[in-house]
Design a protein around this motif. Structure first.
Motif, short mmCIF file in Angstrom:
data_model
loop_
_atom_site.label_atom_id
_atom_site.label_comp_id
_atom_site.label_asym_id
_atom_site.label_seq_id
_atom_site.Cartn_x
_atom_site.Cartn_y
_atom_site.Cartn_z
N HIS A 143 0.84 -1.20 0.00
CA HIS A 143 0.00 0.00 0.00
C HIS A 143 0.87 1.25 0.00
CE1 HIS A 143 -3.51 -2.37 0.44
NE2 HIS A 143 -3.04 -2.97 1.51
N CYS A 156 -0.20 4.34 1.80
CA CYS A 156 -0.99 5.28 2.60
C CYS A 156 -0.22 6.60 2.66
CB CYS A 156 -1.22 4.72 3.99
SG CYS A 156 -2.12 3.16 3.94
N ASP A 190 1.04 -5.76 6.92
CA ASP A 190 -0.28 -6.00 6.32
C ASP A 190 -0.52 -7.51 6.35
OD1 ASP A 190 -2.53 -6.19 4.80
OD2 ASP A 190 -1.68 -5.32 2.98
N TYR A 214 -2.55 -6.33 12.87
CA TYR A 214 -2.44 -5.59 11.60
C TYR A 214 -3.16 -6.31 10.45
CZ TYR A 214 1.13 -3.78 14.63
OH TYR A 214 1.79 -3.30 15.72
N TYR A 267 -6.19 -6.14 7.76
CA TYR A 267 -7.11 -5.21 7.10
C TYR A 267 -8.36 -5.95 6.66
CZ TYR A 267 -3.36 -1.96 7.47
OH TYR A 267 -2.41 -1.16 8.01
N TYR A 322 -10.06 -7.10 4.33
CA TYR A 322 -10.24 -7.63 2.97
C TYR A 322 -11.24 -8.77 3.03
CZ TYR A 322 -5.59 -5.55 2.28
OH TYR A 322 -4.54 -4.71 2.24
N MET A 325 -7.09 -4.36 13.91
CA MET A 325 -7.40 -3.90 12.56
C MET A 325 -7.32 -2.37 12.49
SD MET A 325 -10.93 -4.82 10.62
CE MET A 325 -10.45 -6.48 10.25
N LEU A 327 -8.03 0.97 11.40
CA LEU A 327 -9.00 1.50 10.43
C LEU A 327 -8.75 2.97 10.08
CD1 LEU A 327 -12.15 -0.29 11.91
CD2 LEU A 327 -11.01 -0.81 9.74
N ARG A 333 -6.28 4.80 1.97
CA ARG A 333 -6.41 3.57 2.75
C ARG A 333 -7.11 2.49 1.93
NH1 ARG A 333 -3.44 2.26 6.66
NH2 ARG A 333 -5.06 1.20 7.83
N ALA A 391 -9.50 0.28 2.67
CA ALA A 391 -10.87 -0.23 2.90
C ALA A 391 -11.90 0.89 3.01
CB ALA A 391 -10.90 -1.06 4.17
N SER A 402 -8.64 -1.32 17.28
CA SER A 402 -8.28 -0.52 16.10
C SER A 402 -7.58 0.76 16.52
CB SER A 402 -9.54 -0.18 15.29
OG SER A 402 -9.16 0.35 14.05
#
Ligand code: SF4
Length: 442
Positions: free
Chosen positions: A151, A153, A194, A236, A238, A240, A261, A263, A276, A278, A301
């Motif tokens: 990713h 971010c 991740d 950690y 996410y 998915y 998670m 967020l 991000r 999600a 989170s």
């Protein structure tokens, strides 16, 4: 106790996150394997290795200070870790360091140690305890399943420090986990940048473990880890779609019903600016479905308030999300720029006073939720893992508490227990973060 008398001695300072701790453990393991002694203080060390963190500016400061202190106290310092990726910064502040190497550059650190402090001629490989050298208490251990992240971010510089995702083959991870459990570890904490993306870079290629082929993906890893006699906790992760497959494993008791998670926000606009992975709607839907499958699921989170461009309306969306999601454990930070991050170029920075005010409001809303959720536990029976035994109380944790970041289950009185014991308790009281409990007598 194995003697390292007469061996060259290395002092070690480990800073940063659990992933950096895993790196430190690996370097320490290698040093011991090669016959180096470990010095408990600067004076007793022939040189000092500092594993640094460079994630936020405060961590850079802390790392540079630690390097300065080691130079003043010992004079011979090798720098490694995340800040090592910015060698010019280190050398500018401390030109006298012996060497600077980057994150997870184990061989480069070892080469630097060999150059400046040659090993004993005949290293005893038997100096190495089978489980390696660990920095965490003996009953839990972090297991890193991959390095780097695909990713980008906008507030994060980890991919530029650590590169793209590189997963460890599943056989290697399970081998390490098995050795740790044999050495007495009772809880395995799975970490990476991740975790849900595990195996993607390897195209989920099968690898061998105990003679059988296993796909390198998170579901197969979780199943195989679940066969070990230890708690397995995922960090950690996410949200998915692939995570859906893990929830039944939690309901079956194979892995702990706990998800860490991050967020970061609840406003789609801010999440897009953060780049991000999600979207909020789906997260709420997923949480509802996951809780139907596994009602005891605990979700932790972290969030960021005051990201550039966050309006009062975005912040209200975040609070709405928080109220709807009813997460169990939540951390929150006021946004602070990280040198080199793309987000620094975004317009509309949020004034400091507004960030602080939003942070306080956020924490107030969440405190209410966390308190109510902990209060529901009073009267429940829980299995807890003992962390510390003191004269007049025992500190333990249930499946819902990760070490260092969540609360404890406190058992008052003197008990004949040891760290690493599992016991059954009944919850008798709840505070904002911790629970009180009594051992079950049956
Ligand atoms: S997912 Fe985002 S925040 Fe996490 S390491 Fe990757 S780029 Fe950084």
């Amino acid at each position: 106790m194995i003697s390292t008398k007469g061996a060259p001695k290395v002092g070690f300072v480990s800073l940063g996150c659990p992933k950096a701790t895993v790196d430190s453990e690996r370097i320490l393991t290698q040093l011991r394997a090669e016959g180096y002694g470990l010095a408990p203080d600067y004076q007793g060390a022939d040189l000092v290795v500092i594993n640094t963190c460079g994630f936020i500016d405060a961590a850079v400061e802390e790392s540079l200070e630690a390097i300065g202190e080691a130079l003043a106290e010992n004079g011979r310092v090798i720098v490694t870790g995340c800040l090592g990726a910015r060698a010019e910064l280190v050398r500018e502040a401390h030109p006298e360091v012996l060497a600077v190497t980057g994150p997870h550059a184990y061989q480069a650190v070892m080469d630097a140690v060999h150059t400046h402090l040659p090993p004993r001629q005949d290293p005893f490989t038997s100096l190495l305890p089978p489980q390696g050298v660990k920095l965490t208490p003996h009953h839990y251990a972090y297991v890193k399943i991959s390095e780097g992240c695909n990713h980008r971010c906008s507030f994060c510089i980890i991919p530029s420090l650590r590169g793209d995702l590189v997963s460890r083959p599943i056989g290697q991870v399970l081998e390490e986990a098995g050795r740790l459990v044999e050495a007495g570890v009772r809880e395995l904490l799975i970490v990476s940048q991740d975790t849900s993306a595990y195996g993607l870079d390897l195209r989920y290629r099968p690898d061998f473990w105990q003679g059988r082929p296993l796909k390198t993906d998170l579901e197969h890893l979780a199943r195989a880890l679940g066969d070990l006699p230890a708690w397995v906790r995922l960090h950690y992760v996410y949200p998915y779609p692939s995570v859906d497959a893990l929830i039944p494993l939690m309901a079956e008791g194979l892995i702990l019903p706990y998800l860490d998670m991050p967020l970061q926000h609840g406003s789609p606009k801010v999440l897009a600016a953060m780049r991000r992975p999600a979207a909020t709607e789906r997260v709420l839907e997923r949480l509802t479905r996951w809780r139907e499958v596994c009602p005891e699921l605990t979700v932790r989170s972290t969030f960021i308030v005051g990201f550039p461009g966050e309006t009062a309306a975005d912040f209200e969306l975040l609070l709405d999300f928080l109220r709807a999601a009813r997460l169990d454990r939540v951390g929150c930070f006021a946004y602070s720029p990280v040198q080199g991050a793309a987000a620094n170029a975004l317009p509309d920075p949020v004034p400091e006073a507004v960030k602080e005010e939003r942070l306080a409001r956020f924490m107030e809303v969440q405190a209410h939720i966390s308190r109510a959720k902990l209060a529901q536990r009073v009267g429940q029976r829980l299995t807890v893992l003992v962390d510390e035994v003191e004269e007049d109380r025992v500190l333990a944790r249930s499946y819902a508490d990760a070490p260092d970041i969540d609360g404890s289950v406190i058992i008052a009185g003197a008990w004949d227990l040891d760290p690493g014991d599992f016991i059954e308790v009944t919850v008798t009281g709840a505070e904002d973060h911790d629970l009180w409990a009594e051992p079950v007598d049956d």
